[in-house]
Design a protein around this motif. Structure first.
Motif, short mmCIF file in Angstrom:
data_model
loop_
_atom_site.label_atom_id
_atom_site.label_comp_id
_atom_site.label_asym_id
_atom_site.label_seq_id
_atom_site.Cartn_x
_atom_site.Cartn_y
_atom_site.Cartn_z
N THR A 12 0.84 -1.20 0.00
CA THR A 12 0.00 0.00 0.00
C THR A 12 0.87 1.25 0.00
O THR A 12 1.89 1.30 0.69
CB THR A 12 -0.90 0.02 1.25
OG1 THR A 12 -1.74 -1.14 1.24
CG2 THR A 12 -1.77 1.25 1.31
N SER A 13 0.45 2.27 -0.77
CA SER A 13 1.09 3.58 -0.67
C SER A 13 0.12 4.53 0.01
O SER A 13 -1.04 4.66 -0.39
CB SER A 13 1.49 4.10 -2.05
OG SER A 13 0.36 4.22 -2.90
N LEU A 14 0.60 5.17 1.07
CA LEU A 14 -0.22 6.03 1.92
C LEU A 14 0.41 7.42 1.99
O LEU A 14 1.57 7.55 2.38
CB LEU A 14 -0.33 5.43 3.32
CG LEU A 14 -0.92 6.33 4.42
CD1 LEU A 14 -2.37 6.69 4.12
CD2 LEU A 14 -0.81 5.63 5.78
N ALA A 45 3.72 -0.94 4.07
CA ALA A 45 3.14 0.23 3.42
C ALA A 45 4.22 1.28 3.21
O ALA A 45 5.06 1.51 4.09
CB ALA A 45 2.00 0.81 4.24
N GLN A 83 -2.38 5.30 -3.17
CA GLN A 83 -3.68 4.61 -3.15
C GLN A 83 -4.59 5.17 -2.08
O GLN A 83 -5.82 5.14 -2.21
CB GLN A 83 -3.45 3.11 -2.90
CG GLN A 83 -2.66 2.41 -3.99
CD GLN A 83 -2.10 1.09 -3.48
OE1 GLN A 83 -1.23 1.08 -2.62
NE2 GLN A 83 -2.61 -0.01 -4.01
N VAL A 84 -3.98 5.65 -0.98
CA VAL A 84 -4.74 6.12 0.18
C VAL A 84 -4.18 7.46 0.64
O VAL A 84 -2.97 7.66 0.63
CB VAL A 84 -4.67 5.09 1.34
CG1 VAL A 84 -5.51 5.56 2.53
CG2 VAL A 84 -5.12 3.71 0.87
N SER A 364 -5.41 1.38 6.06
CA SER A 364 -4.93 1.81 4.74
C SER A 364 -4.81 0.61 3.80
O SER A 364 -5.14 0.71 2.60
CB SER A 364 -3.58 2.52 4.87
OG SER A 364 -3.71 3.70 5.65
N HIS A 365 -4.34 -0.53 4.31
CA HIS A 365 -4.32 -1.75 3.50
C HIS A 365 -5.73 -2.11 3.04
O HIS A 365 -5.95 -2.48 1.88
CB HIS A 365 -3.74 -2.91 4.30
CG HIS A 365 -2.24 -2.86 4.47
ND1 HIS A 365 -1.39 -2.47 3.48
CD2 HIS A 365 -1.46 -3.18 5.55
CE1 HIS A 365 -0.13 -2.54 3.92
NE2 HIS A 365 -0.16 -2.96 5.17
N SER A 368 -6.87 0.16 0.27
CA SER A 368 -6.13 0.03 -0.99
C SER A 368 -6.64 -1.12 -1.85
O SER A 368 -6.31 -1.20 -3.04
CB SER A 368 -4.63 -0.17 -0.71
OG SER A 368 -4.39 -1.44 -0.13
#
Length: 382
Positions: A12-14, A45, A83-84, A364-365, A368
């Motif tokens: 995940t990209s946060l 992440a 993504q988030v 967040s995961h 995503s």
């Protein structure tokens, strides 16, 4: 030039959203951001900081601030769109800027990017939302808008202790307490105004003088009037409970932790910046109610927090991943709701702090993962 960040193997990209700063790149609590970045790396992440200016100019790629722990430096780099997005815009004033309002609204609807906790809460909207549901209305003290001297008099005639709170306040700033005297006293009422770690007390003979003093404090700011609750006490001082609820990797609300906040000696609130201090909720409840009843109330507080959080999210119409709640327990053991914050301050209790970081990454995961688009209604939180 620094090397690009390695994101291989990260799920995940946060992006942490904050405001730009001409001198330092961005504003906000950097140590908090660094903790979240480290927790993201641990849990798969890639976390970075983005400003509203850079997000507004972004298309498929975006400039973000990446922390490099080896050098303890922040580096601004061109990165893929996250993504988030987790909003940590520092103040209501920032959030109410027209360009920021437009940006938030655009990304709240954007496909392929999930923005959560987009707005600060509005106190009046919170009480309206909770008052209109049978599962939550019994937690709500009597609350009205502060609109006129006549309405204030009518309210305090039914409530000998009353709190005046700014609709958009934070951390106890701007809170006042009003207490009416018993017949036969020289003065009609006493007004206590929170000022840093103490309160300024003035006595008033009539509503005209009282209203003049109140308007000096409130100015053009919107206020609510709220029934004062005689709180349970720990070692002779009133306390309330600061509850953190967050969503997990399945998108479900869970209790992250509860802390007790005990009022300072000359303070009318329990906020730590205003002179209060931290205690364990178990010890505070035991001090007031004994072990067996204290444990029962603790469980009821946990349940109440989750019920309230679900109601607030439903009414806000936006994705919420966390909130802190100020809940009180009166001297009879009844639970009351005072406030909710969509930008929780850091909890000082180490176990709550550690789990809070984990939950942000877990949620967040969850966000995503691809899912059908959802539409929301306009929030009352801005």
């Amino acid at each position: 030039m620094s090397a690009l960040p390695t994101t291989k193997g990260l799920r995940t990209s946060l992006a942490i959203l904050t405001m730009p700063d001409l001198d330092n790149g961005f504003r906000g609590n950097r140590s908090n951001f660094i903790d979240l970045i480290a927790k993201g790396k641990e849990l798969g992440a890639f976390v970075f900081v983005v400003t509203t200016d850079d997000l507004r100019k972004a298309t498929k790629r975006i400039y973000g601030h990446v922390y490099q722990p080896e050098s303890e430096l922040w580096v601004r780099q061109l990165l893929p769109m996250p993504q988030v997005i987790y909003s940590r815009i520092p103040t209501r004033t920032d959030e109410q800027l027209p360009e920021v309002q437009t940006l938030i609204a655009d990304f709240a609807r954007k496909r392929g990017v999930s923005l959560f906790n987009p707005y600060f809460f509005n106190k009046w909207a919170l009480f309206e939302w909770l008052n209109t549901d049978k599962a939550t209305r019994h937690f709500i003290p009597a609350t009205r808008r502060l609109a006129s001297p006549k309405e204030l008099v009518a309210f305090i005639q039914s409530h000998p202790m009353t709190y005046l709170k700014p609709v958009r306040g934070k951390a106890g700033k701007g809170i006042m307490r009003l207490e009416t005297y018993v017949p036969g006293q020289k003065y009609w009422c006493k007004l206590s105004i929170q000022d840093n770690k103490r309160s300024i007390v003035t006595n008033h003979l009539n509503i005209a003088k009282l209203w003049t003093r109140i308007k000096q404090e409130t100015g053009e700011e919107d206020y609510i009037i709220q029934q004062g609750i005689p709180l349970a006490e720990s070692m002779g001082r009133p306390f309330d409970l600061r509850v953190l609820v967050q969503k997990n990797q399945a998108g479900r609300w869970l209790l992250t932790g509860i802390g007790a906040r005990v009022a300072g000696v000359k303070s009318i609130t329990t906020h730590v910046p205003r002179g209060g201090h931290i205690d364990s909720p178990e010890r505070a409840l035991l001090s007031s109610f004994g072990e067996r009843r204290g444990l029962l109330i603790f469980r009821k507080v946990s349940h109440a927090a989750l019920v309230i959080a679900k109601r607030i999210e439903k009414e806000s119409g936006f994705k919420l991943g966390e909130m802190s709640l100020d809940l009180g327990v009166d001297q009879n053991g009844r639970i009351w709701f005072f406030e909710a914050n969509s930008r929780p301050m850091k909890f000082d209790e180490p176990d709550i702090r550690e789990l809070s970081l984990t939950r942000i990454i877990e949620y967040s995961h969850y966000l995503s993962r691809p899912r059908p688009a959802q539409t929301g209604k306009k929030s009352g939180g801005s």
